[in-house]
Design a protein around this motif. Structure first.
Motif, short mmCIF file in Angstrom:
data_model
loop_
_atom_site.label_atom_id
_atom_site.label_comp_id
_atom_site.label_asym_id
_atom_site.label_seq_id
_atom_site.Cartn_x
_atom_site.Cartn_y
_atom_site.Cartn_z
N VAL A 113 1.00 -0.86 -0.22
CA VAL A 113 0.07 -0.33 -0.06
C VAL A 113 1.17 1.24 0.17
CG1 VAL A 113 -1.79 1.27 1.73
CG2 VAL A 113 -1.84 -0.95 1.19
N GLY A 114 2.21 1.77 0.46
CA GLY A 114 2.46 2.41 1.11
C GLY A 114 4.04 2.62 -0.39
N SER A 115 4.18 1.72 -1.45
CA SER A 115 4.46 1.39 -2.04
C SER A 115 3.75 2.54 -3.15
CB SER A 115 5.22 -0.22 -2.55
OG SER A 115 5.94 -0.21 -1.58
N ASN A 116 2.80 1.74 -3.32
CA ASN A 116 1.89 2.51 -3.80
C ASN A 116 1.40 4.12 -3.64
OD1 ASN A 116 -1.45 3.27 -5.41
ND2 ASN A 116 -0.48 1.47 -6.45
N ILE A 117 1.42 4.57 -3.21
CA ILE A 117 1.20 5.74 -2.62
C ILE A 117 2.01 6.78 -2.96
CG2 ILE A 117 0.78 7.22 -0.44
CD1 ILE A 117 -0.91 5.18 0.93
N GLU A 193 -4.01 9.45 -8.13
CA GLU A 193 -2.41 9.16 -7.96
C GLU A 193 -2.22 8.47 -7.72
OE1 GLU A 193 -0.38 11.42 -9.85
OE2 GLU A 193 0.41 13.02 -8.79
N ALA A 194 -3.42 7.80 -7.19
CA ALA A 194 -2.80 6.05 -6.92
C ALA A 194 -3.74 4.89 -7.38
CB ALA A 194 -2.85 6.46 -5.48
N ASP A 195 -4.26 3.89 -6.83
CA ASP A 195 -4.80 2.91 -7.41
C ASP A 195 -5.90 2.73 -6.55
OD1 ASP A 195 -5.75 0.27 -7.87
OD2 ASP A 195 -4.46 -1.29 -8.27
N PRO A 196 -6.93 2.73 -6.98
CA PRO A 196 -8.52 2.95 -6.26
C PRO A 196 -8.57 1.58 -6.09
CG PRO A 196 -8.73 3.40 -8.47
CD PRO A 196 -7.48 2.86 -8.21
N ASP A 197 -7.33 0.73 -5.90
CA ASP A 197 -7.98 -0.50 -4.78
C ASP A 197 -7.05 -0.35 -3.65
OD1 ASP A 197 -9.35 -2.67 -6.36
OD2 ASP A 197 -8.00 -3.53 -7.87
N VAL A 198 -6.08 0.46 -3.37
CA VAL A 198 -5.93 0.39 -2.23
C VAL A 198 -6.86 1.63 -1.03
CG1 VAL A 198 -4.30 2.20 -1.33
CG2 VAL A 198 -3.39 1.44 -3.26
N ALA A 199 -7.27 1.99 -1.43
CA ALA A 199 -8.42 2.42 -0.15
C ALA A 199 -8.95 2.00 -0.37
CB ALA A 199 -9.46 3.82 -1.18
#
Length: 231
Positions: A113-117, A193-199
């Motif tokens: 998650v952190g890497s994607n953010i 700016e980040a993948d929706p799947d992260v949220a």
């Protein structure tokens, strides 16, 4: 059965840690101001780099941004969440709960998650995107675990307060931090700016932590405090 599940999760954490250390030693930026470690005679790396002393830090794409930037706020909240889950895991281990392997895996996923953010899509190259792609399978796994717990739990008929023993209370605390992490990630996702799947993962994770807290209380035969309106 537990050892079969635990080892791959821990192995992924180990391998990711080794990769990060390797990148630092070859001066490749990752997702913070610790993009390279100073060394003495090429021996043990130092934990401090001094590159963030002026209040700026680096994204994985190499951008220098103020430390109060929304990306670093989200990264900090995610890191705090992982720490809270780590503490809850220790309490759960003490009580012999069998779902601690799930908490291991979740902590590893939070690294992803952190890497994607930390990889803003507006400045990311294709190699960045490929390396930090977030898997939606993690959301499905959480839903499966939640459903398993729910099958054993009594129906929820009242509002409950964080309680039910140390394991349960610690999981509830992690749940509230998860909500904060989700709130800080939401605007980053909305801006593309980040993948929706992260949220989605963080949203489902708070449900998982709530359910796991109830499950821990039930297994420890500890009473959950019910909300009652003060008279």
């Amino acid at each position: 059965m537990n050892s079969v599940i635990i080892r791959p999760a821990l192995l992924r954490c180990f391998m990711r840690t080794q990769r990060i250390i390797s990148e630092h030693r070859t001066h490749k930026p990752l997702c913070s101001d610790r993009s390279s470690y100073a060394t003495e005679d090429n021996k043990s790396p130092k934990i401090y780099t001094k590159t963030g002393d002026k209040g700026f830090s680096s994204t994985f794409t190499g951008e220098r941004r103020p430390k109060e930037d929304h990306i670093f706020e989200a990264l900090g909240n995610t890191d705090e969440l992982s720490s809270a889950i780590g503490l809850a895991r220790e309490f759960c281990l003490d009580k012999g709960h069998i779902f601690t392997d799930q908490l291991d895996k979740i902590q590893c996923i939070l690294q992803d998650v952190g890497s994607n953010i930390a990889t803003p899509q507006s400045s990311a190259r294709e190699s960045h995107r490929k390396r930090t792609k977030f898997s939606p399978q993690t959301i499905t796994d959480l839903e499966t675990w939640i459903d398993h717990f729910t099958e054993e739990l009594p129906p929820l008929t009242n509002f409950i307060l964080p309680s039910g023993g140390k394991s349960s209370a610690a999981l509830h605390l992690a749940r509230t931090i998860c909500r904060r992490a989700e709130r800080s990630v939401a605007p980053i996702v909305r801006s593309g700016e980040a993948d929706p799947d992260v949220a989605k993962f963080l949203n489902r994770l708070s449900d998982y932590l709530f359910t796991a807290a109830r499950y821990a209380a039930m297994k420890e035969t500890r009473e959950e405090k019910i909300y009652r309106r003060p008279e």
